[in-house]
Design a protein around this motif. Structure first.
Motif, mmCIF file in Angstrom:
data_model
loop_
_atom_site.group_PDB
_atom_site.id
_atom_site.type_symbol
_atom_site.label_atom_id
_atom_site.label_comp_id
_atom_site.label_asym_id
_atom_site.label_seq_id
_atom_site.Cartn_x
_atom_site.Cartn_y
_atom_site.Cartn_z
ATOM 1 N N UNK A 23 0.908 -1.277 0.032
ATOM 2 C CA UNK A 23 0.046 -0.133 -0.221
ATOM 3 C C UNK A 23 0.877 1.418 0.101
ATOM 4 N N UNK A 24 2.041 1.393 0.838
ATOM 5 C CA UNK A 24 2.901 2.225 1.222
ATOM 6 C C UNK A 24 3.884 2.279 -0.203
ATOM 7 N N UNK A 25 4.209 1.344 -0.619
ATOM 8 C CA UNK A 25 5.396 1.237 -1.495
ATOM 9 C C UNK A 25 5.230 2.304 -2.848
ATOM 10 N N UNK A 26 6.277 2.623 -3.220
ATOM 11 C CA UNK A 26 6.408 3.644 -4.362
ATOM 12 C C UNK A 26 5.600 2.980 -5.610
ATOM 13 N N UNK A 27 4.861 3.765 -6.374
ATOM 14 C CA UNK A 27 4.327 3.189 -7.750
ATOM 15 C C UNK A 27 5.061 3.525 -8.745
ATOM 16 N N UNK A 28 5.391 2.688 -9.712
ATOM 17 C CA UNK A 28 5.856 3.275 -10.842
ATOM 18 C C UNK A 28 4.964 4.345 -11.632
ATOM 19 N N UNK A 29 5.986 5.403 -12.093
ATOM 20 C CA UNK A 29 5.455 6.496 -13.011
ATOM 21 C C UNK A 29 5.175 6.135 -14.488
#
Length: 265
Positions: A23-29
């Protein structure tokens, strides 16, 4: 639950932890492809794909193959949104993750996928998909990169004479390539280099990676020129004079050092 040291610890569900981490992991742009050449379909076709990761590999390719705006046909940019306020504050211009250049030598075309900047873990696979997915027709892949010599593991680090190059090839490997020493265990490639080689191995595309281990913080001529054995192969055959290109490298490195010479720049 008792720990190794004997105290009692609460039992925590790993599945719940994994969900919270996701949930808090950075998401790919998202990545956007912007063409800079009207003849995109023609430019995407190539015989060989060369991926350069980092400044040492980029300077090598730029010096010996004259990568310029004239032969660049696409940029892959990272999109920005309101969640990346810190990134917005650092730079108002979009980050270019990959630049594609095509260099022709006779009937042979080589496409260079240039990655100058750092890619965080969440961007590794999206960038890798663009690197291998946009060019078409290539039969072989070469990956050039560099790494601090401090990351190289061996029995006696005092015997290391940097810069030096290590290689690792898929099976099957490219038909013609210079013989640099093979990367020994427990050393391993990381980030974009590892992702590209792994994907090529799965897809059965002949590929080989070369990583220059350097001891300098800033780029130096010896590190760039450590890759010059590549120039003896068919895939890297170039019309540019090697002696003049070597002088260009020294000049570029000197200018780079001058920019970093001040404490306040």
């Amino acid at each position: 639950m008792a720990s190794y040291y004997g105290e009692i610890l609460p039992v925590i569900s790993r599945s719940a932890d994994d969900e919270e981490d996701d949930e808090f992991a950075p998401q790919p742009r998202p990545l956007i492809v912007k063409t800079t050449s009207p003849s995109k379909d023609c430019e995407t076709l190539c015989d060989c794909l060369v991926v350069t990761v980092g400044e040492v590999a980029w300077r090598f390719a730029e010096s010996f193959f004259d990568l310029s705006r004239e032969n660049k046909w696409a940029d892959v940019e990272e999109t920005r949104d309101e969640d990346h306020v810190g990134y917005e504050a650092i730079s108002k211009s979009p980050k270019i993750a990959i630049s594609f250049h095509t260099v022709s030598s006779g009937q042979r075309k080589t496409t260079f996928a240039v990655c100058k900047g750092h890619n965080p873990p969440e961007q590794i696979w999206p960038v890798t998909n663009k690197i291998l997915g946009i060019p078409r027709g290539y039969k072989e892949v070469f990956v050039l990169s560099s790494s601090p010599v401090q990351e190289y593991k061996c029995d006696d680090p005092a015997l290391l004479e940097a810069p030096f190059v290590k290689s690792l090839a898929t099976s099957p490997s490219p038909t013609e390539h210079p013989i640099y020493p093979t990367l020994e265990q427990p050393n391993m490639f990381k980030n974009i280099v590892a992702a590209v080689i792994s994907r090529c191995h799965i897809l059965r595309v002949p590929a080989i990676a070369y990583v220059c281990f350097t001891e300098n913080i800033h780029i130096d001529p010896a590190s760039v020129l450590s890759l010059n054995q590549l120039l003896n192969t068919t895939q890297f055959r170039t019309a540019k004079d090697v002696g003049l290109a070597s002088k260009d490298i020294v000049r570029l490195v000197a200018n780079s050092h001058a920019k970093h010479g001040s404490l306040y720049t």
